[in-house]
Design an enzyme around this catalytic site. Structure first.
Site, PDB file in Angstrom:
ATOM      1  N   LEU A  86       0.509  -0.855   0.206  1.00  0.00           N
ATOM      2  CA  LEU A  86       0.222   0.025  -0.146  1.00  0.00           C
ATOM      3  C   LEU A  86       0.951   1.107   0.451  1.00  0.00           C
ATOM      4  CD1 LEU A  86      -2.860  -1.029   2.189  1.00  0.00           C
ATOM      5  CD2 LEU A  86      -2.865  -1.142   0.004  1.00  0.00           C
ATOM      6  N   CYS A  87       0.667   2.296  -0.996  1.00  0.00           N
ATOM      7  CA  CYS A  87       1.045   3.267  -1.169  1.00  0.00           C
ATOM      8  C   CYS A  87       0.708   4.276  -0.036  1.00  0.00           C
ATOM      9  CB  CYS A  87       1.650   3.706  -2.895  1.00  0.00           C
ATOM     10  SG  CYS A  87      -0.260   4.809  -3.576  1.00  0.00           S
ATOM     11  N   GLN A  88      -0.574   4.667   0.384  1.00  0.00           N
ATOM     12  CA  GLN A  88      -1.319   5.758   0.566  1.00  0.00           C
ATOM     13  C   GLN A  88       0.146   6.178   2.935  1.00  0.00           C
ATOM     14  OE1 GLN A  88      -2.716   3.214   0.065  1.00  0.00           O
ATOM     15  NE2 GLN A  88      -4.500   3.778  -1.361  1.00  0.00           N
ATOM     16  N   PHE A  90       3.244   6.551   2.259  1.00  0.00           N
ATOM     17  CA  PHE A  90       4.378   7.054   1.874  1.00  0.00           C
ATOM     18  C   PHE A  90       3.870   7.862   0.889  1.00  0.00           C
ATOM     19  CE2 PHE A  90       4.876   2.033   2.691  1.00  0.00           C
ATOM     20  CZ  PHE A  90       5.782   2.442   4.176  1.00  0.00           C
ATOM     21  N   SER A  91       2.891   7.981   0.049  1.00  0.00           N
ATOM     22  CA  SER A  91       2.986   9.002  -0.563  1.00  0.00           C
ATOM     23  C   SER A  91       2.930  10.629  -0.781  1.00  0.00           C
ATOM     24  CB  SER A  91       1.295   8.743  -1.665  1.00  0.00           C
ATOM     25  OG  SER A  91       1.062  10.254  -2.621  1.00  0.00           O
TER      26      SER A  91
END
Length: 295
Positions: A86-88, A90-91
């Site tokens: 999941l990128c949320q 770190f984005s």
């Protein structure tokens, strides 16, 4: 540190792989293009819309569910572990990001656990652009160098992503790549929603197809001149508005699929909003093909 290992292409047996955070199956498409006889020993996905699309195209693959609940000893042996968590957390686009303090970042721990316990011959991990401190922590835990690749080398989309692999990934040599004009459907009749029209004060050019930029401070509209789309995102925002021969509109689901390297209508079967989200969260297939060719 994980050592680099010999190439698979020397009289190799069928590639066996486990697909983590599989989404709609971008890794599977890339692997099949390169290794037609490959065998998926299993995948891990919990999003119900993603599972619906995945199972439509990969009927016989077994879903092991939440990666943090997988017992590595229950998995068959495999050669390649591939995935992007999941990128949320770190984005850089997420103004409320919490990095490793976000419980959703625990999915990365699940990837590391499978990597250590299953010890596959190869692995590939992908994620979004993030702060240096978080990049360094992922690099430390995976024990391999970080590589930044932009999917504009392989597609009509400007999309920078971070890659970690236990094989060398060189920067791609220059070669012609698709343009935004190549994927735009001129018959699609979509428009930009009313909430954007008041800010779209500059008229759309009548003789061009291009993505737009908005200067946040002034709301000034500028037009990309590199014939590329912005990074595909999972919502209707400025990044998904294009100017098509005098009309502002959002990218269609089919155009998003093509920017990400998926076949037309690959994600049909779920609502449009779900398609937009799932496509945005997927691998860019052509980029993954390039990376896996380096094994």
């Amino acid at each position: 540190m994980y050592a680099y290992k010999p190439s698979l292409f020397d009289k190799r047996p069928a590639l066996r792989y486990f697909s983590a955070f599989s989404g709609i199956g971008g890794a599977e498409l890339a692997i099949k293009k390169l290794f037609n006889d490959s065998i998926c020993v299993g995948y891990s996905e919990i999003d119900q819309d993603a599972i619906k699309i995945y199972q439509k195209h990969h009927v016989r693959h077994e879903n092991y569910g939440d990666i943090n609940q997988i017992d590595p000893e229950m998995l068959p042996e495999f050669d390649l572990l591939i995935g992007g968590s999941l990128c949320q957390p770190f984005s850089l686009q997420n103004t409320n990001r919490k990095g490793f303090n976000d419980p959703r970042s625990d999915s990365f721990k699940g990837f590391v656990n499978l990597l250590k316990k299953c010890d596959p011959r190869y692995f590939l991990f992908e994620n979004v652009m993030m702060q240096e401190e978080e990049r360094n922590e992922i690099t430390r835990q995976l024990g391999v160098p970080l590589v930044i690749l932009n999917s504009q080398h392989f597609s009509a989309q400007n999309r920078k992503r971070l890659y970690w692999a236990n094989f060398r990934i060189p920067q791609p040599p220059y070669a012609p790549s698709p343009n935004l004009e190549d994927v735009i459907d001129k018959t699609f009749k979509g428009t930009a929603p009313m909430k954007f029209r008041g800010l779209l004060k500059t008229s759309a050019p009548v003789d061009r197809i291009c993505a737009i930029n908005r200067v946040k401070e002034t709301n000034e509209i500028r037009f990309r001149d590199d014939h590329k789309a912005h990074t595909v995102v999972g919502s209707l925002c400025y990044k998904t508005i294009v100017a098509v021969n005098g009309i502002y509109r959002h990218l269609s689901p089919i155009e998003r699929e093509q920017l990400q390297g998926f076949p037309i209508n690959y994600t049909a079967g779920v609502p449009a909003s779900a398609r937009e989200r799932l496509i945005a969260n997927a691998f860019q297939v052509d980029t993954i093909c390039y990376v896996l060719r380096q094994m």
